[in-house]
Write a protein that holds these residues in place. Sequence first.
Motif, PDB file in Angstrom:
ATOM      1  N   GLY A 247       0.768  -1.177  -0.021  1.00  0.00           N
ATOM      2  CA  GLY A 247       0.016  -0.053   0.011  1.00  0.00           C
ATOM      3  C   GLY A 247       1.003   1.330   0.055  1.00  0.00           C
ATOM      4  O   GLY A 247       0.059   2.448  -0.042  1.00  0.00           O
ATOM      5  N   LEU A 248       2.151   1.291   0.012  1.00  0.00           N
ATOM      6  CA  LEU A 248       2.982   2.473   0.249  1.00  0.00           C
ATOM      7  C   LEU A 248       2.767   3.259  -0.930  1.00  0.00           C
ATOM      8  O   LEU A 248       2.651   4.673  -0.839  1.00  0.00           O
ATOM      9  N   PRO A 249       2.551   3.016  -2.273  1.00  0.00           N
ATOM     10  CA  PRO A 249       2.389   3.960  -3.257  1.00  0.00           C
ATOM     11  C   PRO A 249       1.250   4.852  -2.920  1.00  0.00           C
ATOM     12  O   PRO A 249       1.218   5.896  -3.328  1.00  0.00           O
ATOM     13  N   LEU A 250       0.181   3.971  -2.548  1.00  0.00           N
ATOM     14  CA  LEU A 250      -1.158   5.001  -2.206  1.00  0.00           C
ATOM     15  C   LEU A 250      -0.879   5.651  -1.040  1.00  0.00           C
ATOM     16  O   LEU A 250      -1.728   7.096  -1.276  1.00  0.00           O
ATOM     17  N   MET A 251      -0.307   5.345  -0.182  1.00  0.00           N
ATOM     18  CA  MET A 251      -0.155   5.898   1.021  1.00  0.00           C
ATOM     19  C   MET A 251       0.794   7.447   0.800  1.00  0.00           C
ATOM     20  O   MET A 251       0.320   8.556   1.002  1.00  0.00           O
ATOM     21  N   ASP A 252       1.657   7.186  -0.210  1.00  0.00           N
ATOM     22  CA  ASP A 252       2.394   8.525  -0.790  1.00  0.00           C
ATOM     23  C   ASP A 252       1.564   9.307  -1.353  1.00  0.00           C
ATOM     24  O   ASP A 252       2.042  10.634  -1.718  1.00  0.00           O
ATOM     25  N   ALA A 253       0.368   8.979  -2.172  1.00  0.00           N
ATOM     26  CA  ALA A 253      -0.308   9.658  -3.170  1.00  0.00           C
ATOM     27  C   ALA A 253      -1.011  10.835  -2.299  1.00  0.00           C
ATOM     28  O   ALA A 253      -1.305  11.573  -2.975  1.00  0.00           O
ATOM     29  N   SER A 254      -1.066  10.512  -1.128  1.00  0.00           N
ATOM     30  CA  SER A 254      -1.936  11.604  -0.476  1.00  0.00           C
ATOM     31  C   SER A 254      -1.194  12.873   0.001  1.00  0.00           C
ATOM     32  O   SER A 254      -1.644  13.769   0.395  1.00  0.00           O
ATOM     33  N   GLY A 255       0.301  12.777  -0.110  1.00  0.00           N
ATOM     34  CA  GLY A 255       1.041  13.971  -0.140  1.00  0.00           C
ATOM     35  C   GLY A 255       1.782  14.114   1.363  1.00  0.00           C
ATOM     36  O   GLY A 255       2.282  15.284   1.380  1.00  0.00           O
ATOM     37  N   PHE A 256       1.758  13.105   2.351  1.00  0.00           N
ATOM     38  CA  PHE A 256       2.234  13.366   3.387  1.00  0.00           C
ATOM     39  C   PHE A 256       3.863  13.689   3.166  1.00  0.00           C
ATOM     40  O   PHE A 256       4.663  13.053   2.214  1.00  0.00           O
ATOM     41  N   ASN A 257       4.336  14.488   4.278  1.00  0.00           N
ATOM     42  CA  ASN A 257       5.722  14.709   4.264  1.00  0.00           C
ATOM     43  C   ASN A 257       6.435  13.355   4.433  1.00  0.00           C
ATOM     44  O   ASN A 257       7.793  13.306   3.932  1.00  0.00           O
ATOM     45  N   ALA A 258       6.046  12.765   5.267  1.00  0.00           N
ATOM     46  CA  ALA A 258       6.852  11.238   5.795  1.00  0.00           C
ATOM     47  C   ALA A 258       5.780  10.190   6.059  1.00  0.00           C
ATOM     48  O   ALA A 258       4.616  10.588   6.362  1.00  0.00           O
ATOM     49  N   ILE A 259       6.369   9.077   5.971  1.00  0.00           N
ATOM     50  CA  ILE A 259       5.516   8.182   6.249  1.00  0.00           C
ATOM     51  C   ILE A 259       6.317   7.310   7.214  1.00  0.00           C
ATOM     52  O   ILE A 259       7.538   6.931   6.854  1.00  0.00           O
ATOM     53  N   SER A 260       5.818   6.711   8.376  1.00  0.00           N
ATOM     54  CA  SER A 260       6.324   5.922   9.397  1.00  0.00           C
ATOM     55  C   SER A 260       5.889   4.469   9.253  1.00  0.00           C
ATOM     56  O   SER A 260       4.778   4.189   9.074  1.00  0.00           O
ATOM     57  N   ILE A 261       7.038   3.749   9.029  1.00  0.00           N
ATOM     58  CA  ILE A 261       6.716   2.256   8.619  1.00  0.00           C
ATOM     59  C   ILE A 261       7.021   1.223   9.660  1.00  0.00           C
ATOM     60  O   ILE A 261       7.692   1.461  10.644  1.00  0.00           O
ATOM     61  N   ASP A 262       5.985   0.324   9.774  1.00  0.00           N
ATOM     62  CA  ASP A 262       5.964  -0.779  10.966  1.00  0.00           C
ATOM     63  C   ASP A 262       7.488  -1.539  10.612  1.00  0.00           C
ATOM     64  O   ASP A 262       7.919  -1.671   9.571  1.00  0.00           O
ATOM     65  N   GLN A 263       7.707  -2.084  11.727  1.00  0.00           N
ATOM     66  CA  GLN A 263       8.834  -3.313  11.635  1.00  0.00           C
ATOM     67  C   GLN A 263       8.512  -4.409  10.819  1.00  0.00           C
ATOM     68  O   GLN A 263       9.675  -5.042  10.205  1.00  0.00           O
ATOM     69  N   LYS A 264       7.205  -4.792  10.266  1.00  0.00           N
ATOM     70  CA  LYS A 264       7.215  -5.868   9.339  1.00  0.00           C
ATOM     71  C   LYS A 264       7.539  -5.468   7.822  1.00  0.00           C
ATOM     72  O   LYS A 264       7.317  -6.099   6.881  1.00  0.00           O
ATOM     73  N   VAL A 265       7.862  -4.141   7.622  1.00  0.00           N
ATOM     74  CA  VAL A 265       8.026  -3.753   6.212  1.00  0.00           C
ATOM     75  C   VAL A 265       9.607  -3.623   5.993  1.00  0.00           C
ATOM     76  O   VAL A 265      10.309  -3.087   6.784  1.00  0.00           O
ATOM     77  N   ASP A 266      10.158  -4.096   4.902  1.00  0.00           N
ATOM     78  CA  ASP A 266      11.516  -4.260   4.487  1.00  0.00           C
ATOM     79  C   ASP A 266      11.803  -2.687   4.049  1.00  0.00           C
ATOM     80  O   ASP A 266      11.063  -2.235   3.347  1.00  0.00           O
ATOM     81  N   VAL A 267      12.816  -2.167   4.743  1.00  0.00           N
ATOM     82  CA  VAL A 267      13.208  -0.800   4.361  1.00  0.00           C
ATOM     83  C   VAL A 267      13.454  -0.634   2.940  1.00  0.00           C
ATOM     84  O   VAL A 267      13.217   0.293   2.374  1.00  0.00           O
ATOM     85  N   ALA A 268      14.186  -1.347   2.631  1.00  0.00           N
ATOM     86  CA  ALA A 268      14.998  -1.371   1.035  1.00  0.00           C
ATOM     87  C   ALA A 268      13.799  -1.444   0.022  1.00  0.00           C
ATOM     88  O   ALA A 268      13.728  -0.741  -0.903  1.00  0.00           O
ATOM     89  N   THR A 269      12.690  -2.191   0.243  1.00  0.00           N
ATOM     90  CA  THR A 269      11.660  -2.604  -0.380  1.00  0.00           C
ATOM     91  C   THR A 269      10.730  -1.137  -0.213  1.00  0.00           C
ATOM     92  O   THR A 269      10.223  -0.868  -1.315  1.00  0.00           O
TER      93      THR A 269
END
Length: 339
Positions: A247-269
Motif C-alpha cells: 500500500g505504500l504507493p497509495l499512502m504516498d499519493a496523499s502527499g504526506f511529508n513522511a511515512i512511518s513504517i512498521d517493523q514488518k516492512v522491509d526498508v529497502a523495498t
Amino acid sequence: MAEYTPKERLARVLNGESVDRMPAICPTQTGTVEQMEAVDAFWPEAHEDAEKMAKLAEAGHTVIGFEAVRVPFDITAEAEFFGCEIKPSTKEQQPSVVGHVIKTAEDIENLKGYSLDKGRIGVVCDAIKILADKYGDELPVMGSMIGPFSLAQHLNGDEWFTKIFTDEEFGLKLLEFTTEFNIAYAKKMVENGADTMVLIDPTASYELIGAQFYEKFVVPYHAKIVDAMQEMGVTITLHICGNTTNGLPLMDASGFNAISIDQKVDVATAKSKVENAVLIGNVDPVNTLWNKTPDEVRTVCQNIIDAGIDLLAPGCGIVSKTPTENLQAMVEVAKGHKY
C-alpha cells in the motif's frame, strides 16, 4: 555544513532539504514506566491532566534524549470525546475503546456542533501549549491524532468494515465527518503551538481493505488533512500499523511529508515504492527495544540505517516497559548518523 536547532533540523528533513545529521525523534507514543518514575507523572493521570501530560512528554527529551516533545500517548481521546465507552488506562497499559456511538446517518448528525475545548481533546491542546511555551523556539512540538478511517471504526465498531462494502453513502458520510473533525482538531493543536503533526490511522490498512477501498475511503480524506496542514505551513507524518508494503504507493499519493513504517516492512523495498515522502522507522518496539540489550539495539538500528531509512524511529508505539537505556541507544545511533 551549518548546524541546526532540533526544530530546524527536523523541518528540513521532512521538507526534503539537506541537514548536518539525522534527527532523533519518535512519531509514535513515547511514554514508559521508567520515564514516569523519573519525572513523577504516571498514566492514567498523564492522559487526563495537561500538566502531567506535558511533564511526561518532556521526559522523552530530558530522560531519553529525543529531539522533540510529543503528545498524546494514546489514540482513544477522539473516540471518548464523541461519547464512546473507554476501558481505562493503567500505569502500564493504554486506554482502549470498548463501546461505540454511531449506527445510522442520523447518529452522525447528532454528534455535530462539538466544542474542542472539552474532554481530553482540550487537555491535549493545553499540554501542547505548555510544551510550546517552554520548548517551541528550540524543539519540534509534535501533535498526534487518530486518523479519519480508524476514528470512523472507533465510532461505528466492527460493523465499519462491512459498512464500507455494503453502504457506501453511509461510509463516505462518516468519513466526511471524521475528516472535518481531524482538520479542526489539528488546526487547534497548531494554534496552540504544534509545528509538526502525526496522523495515526492503524486500521486504514491496505492489508485489511485492499487497493480499491483504500483509494476510495482513505486517500482523498488523508489528502484533505495534508492540504489543511500545508496551508498552515505544518509538516505531517502518516503511520499505519502492519505490513503496509503493497500500500505504500497509495499512502504516498496523499502527499504526506513522511511515512512511518512498521517493523514488518522491509526498508529497502519501501524505499523502492515511495517516491516523495521521507521514510521513518522501523525498529521493532517489542523484539528489539523492549527485549534486547543496548548493544543489540545499536546493531539493529545501524542495520536499518544501512538499509536506507531516512529517519530512525520505532516501528510502532513504544512499549511502556521498555528500558530507558535501550531507547537511549537508539537515540545515540540516530544522532551519530551524518547524511
